[in-house]
Write a protein that holds these residues in place. Structure first.
Motif, PDB file in Angstrom:
ATOM      1  N   LEU A 180       0.830  -1.194   0.000  1.00  0.00           N
ATOM      2  CA  LEU A 180       0.000   0.000   0.000  1.00  0.00           C
ATOM      3  C   LEU A 180       0.865   1.244   0.000  1.00  0.00           C
ATOM      4  N   PRO A 181       0.289   2.411  -0.313  1.00  0.00           N
ATOM      5  CA  PRO A 181       1.067   3.633  -0.161  1.00  0.00           C
ATOM      6  C   PRO A 181       1.581   3.752   1.265  1.00  0.00           C
ATOM      7  N   PRO A 182       2.847   4.138   1.451  1.00  0.00           N
ATOM      8  CA  PRO A 182       3.430   4.146   2.784  1.00  0.00           C
ATOM      9  C   PRO A 182       2.853   5.231   3.671  1.00  0.00           C
ATOM     10  N   ALA A 183       2.935   4.997   4.953  1.00  0.00           N
ATOM     11  CA  ALA A 183       2.506   6.011   5.910  1.00  0.00           C
ATOM     12  C   ALA A 183       3.445   7.204   5.834  1.00  0.00           C
ATOM     13  N   ASN A 209       8.816  -0.155   4.866  1.00  0.00           N
ATOM     14  CA  ASN A 209       8.730   0.800   3.774  1.00  0.00           C
ATOM     15  C   ASN A 209      10.129   1.119   3.251  1.00  0.00           C
ATOM     16  N   TYR A 210      10.258   1.148   1.937  1.00  0.00           N
ATOM     17  CA  TYR A 210      11.497   1.557   1.281  1.00  0.00           C
ATOM     18  C   TYR A 210      11.147   2.756   0.409  1.00  0.00           C
ATOM     19  N   LEU A 211      11.355   3.962   0.952  1.00  0.00           N
ATOM     20  CA  LEU A 211      10.929   5.198   0.319  1.00  0.00           C
ATOM     21  C   LEU A 211      12.116   5.920  -0.298  1.00  0.00           C
ATOM     22  N   LYS A 212      11.817   6.777  -1.281  1.00  0.00           N
ATOM     23  CA  LYS A 212      12.854   7.585  -1.949  1.00  0.00           C
ATOM     24  C   LYS A 212      13.991   6.694  -2.444  1.00  0.00           C
ATOM     25  N   MET A 213      13.646   5.558  -2.995  1.00  0.00           N
ATOM     26  CA  MET A 213      14.662   4.578  -3.372  1.00  0.00           C
ATOM     27  C   MET A 213      15.417   4.995  -4.634  1.00  0.00           C
ATOM     28  N   GLN A 214      16.727   4.832  -4.591  1.00  0.00           N
ATOM     29  CA  GLN A 214      17.603   5.010  -5.748  1.00  0.00           C
ATOM     30  C   GLN A 214      18.384   3.710  -5.944  1.00  0.00           C
ATOM     31  N   VAL A 215      18.359   3.160  -7.139  1.00  0.00           N
ATOM     32  CA  VAL A 215      19.003   1.867  -7.372  1.00  0.00           C
ATOM     33  C   VAL A 215      20.285   2.024  -8.180  1.00  0.00           C
ATOM     34  N   ASN A 216      21.191   1.078  -7.967  1.00  0.00           N
ATOM     35  CA  ASN A 216      22.468   1.013  -8.682  1.00  0.00           C
ATOM     36  C   ASN A 216      23.206   2.351  -8.624  1.00  0.00           C
ATOM     37  N   THR A 217      23.456   2.779  -7.399  1.00  0.00           N
ATOM     38  CA  THR A 217      24.106   4.079  -7.163  1.00  0.00           C
ATOM     39  C   THR A 217      25.631   3.980  -7.120  1.00  0.00           C
TER      40      THR A 217
END
Length: 297
Positions: free
Chosen positions: A21-24, A271-279
């Motif tokens: 679901l959308p995170p709190a 929750n994993y928010l503001k995720m940036q991958v392969n940084t």
């Protein structure tokens, strides 16, 4: 009638997983799950019918299980590392603590010919609640003698602790050790539980590919076990998959109401928010000697 339009990343491989679901936001409560829609189980089967060339799934949970398998394959094949604002809470000893927030750096384990070439690596910098603010934690597979390297906030931060990740100090107020953190571990757990649930009936599944989290389009998977049974781990679980990242960014689970007609009881959320991958995270990102960190020699 429940209608599902799968996003392209799922249609291509005809795979489905458990979403979120959308995170709190901050400390806002998690929305109570709605009652499952009438015919949800049948709807899940009709979804499978369309996805699999008129072949019904063997079990209503199969489309959700396939999504998780697809996402896990994507992680293993394409995601080396990521950063995120990690927010979590889980009930321990019957008590549900406030959400804990931390900046997370995560490097996934990578294998070549069965040998580890990149160990699973974790860095956490806690932001709240105030009792945790300033704490830094590093854990690297097969490094630091297997210990957590912990720097506390405040006056306690004058020393660095090396703790057994499964020991009583590290596990205080925790349900799972740091070795279970991360998207890959979450997906593995979802697949394990869903595979177990395939052995039983009483499973309602809903999939919505047009859920929203801010500006992000997500696929939401909801799995409900209406009746409390010893073989079920949860009453209801919801996982949100970011359609662009092809990754779960939130998982929530509720246990059964404690009284007839009562509300489900929130048991855990991640929750994993503001995720940036392969940084391009490197070994220094998981080294207490990193000058950007606050560890003390």
């Amino acid at each position: 009638m429940f209608v599902l339009k799968l996003p392209s990343w799922l249609m291509a491989a005809s795979l489905v997983t458990a979403g979120c679901l959308p995170p709190a936001v901050a400390d806002q409560p998690v929305p109570e799950p709605e009652n499952p829609k009438p015919g949800a189980e049948t709807s899940a089967q009709s979804v499978g019918f369309r996805m699999r060339s008129n072949v019904l799934p063997s079990h209503p949970i199969d489309p959700a299980l396939e999504i998780a398998q697809k996402s896990l394959a994507h992680v293993k094949n394409n995601i080396d590392d990521y950063t995120a604002l990690f927010a979590k809470r889980c009930r321990v000893g019957g008590e549900l603590p406030p959400l804990q927030f931390a900046h997370l750096k995560m490097r996934n384990r990578k294998l070549e010919n069965g040998s580890i070439v990149a160990p699973m690596s974790v860095y956490l910098d806690y932001l709240k609640p105030s009792s945790l603010k300033g704490r830094e934690v590093i854990w690297v597979e097969n490094a630091y003698d297997g210990k957590l390297v912990v720097h506390q906030g405040g006056l306690a931060g004058l020393i660095t602790l090396h703790l057994d990740p499964e020991g009583s100090l590290a596990m205080r107020g925790q349900r799972y050790s740091i070795q279970s953190i991360g998207i890959e571990k979450l997906l593995e757990q979802v697949i394990e539980v869903a595979s177990h649930d395939r052995n039983y009936g009483e499973c309602l599944v809903e999939i919505d590919d047009d859920a929203r989290l801010g500006q992000h389009r997500c696929t939401r998977v909801t799995i409900t076990h209406p009746e409390k049974r010893d073989h079920f781990r949860f009453h209801r679980a919801v996982v949100l998959f970011d359609n662009d990242l092809q990754l779960p960014i939130r998982y929530c689970a509720w246990t059964w109401p404690t009284s007839p007609g009562g509300k489900p009881v929130l048991d855990e959320e991640y929750n994993y928010l503001k995720m940036q991958v392969n940084t391009g995270l490197s070994q220094s990102d998981f080294d207490p000697a990193n000058p950007d960190y606050r560890y003390v020699d």
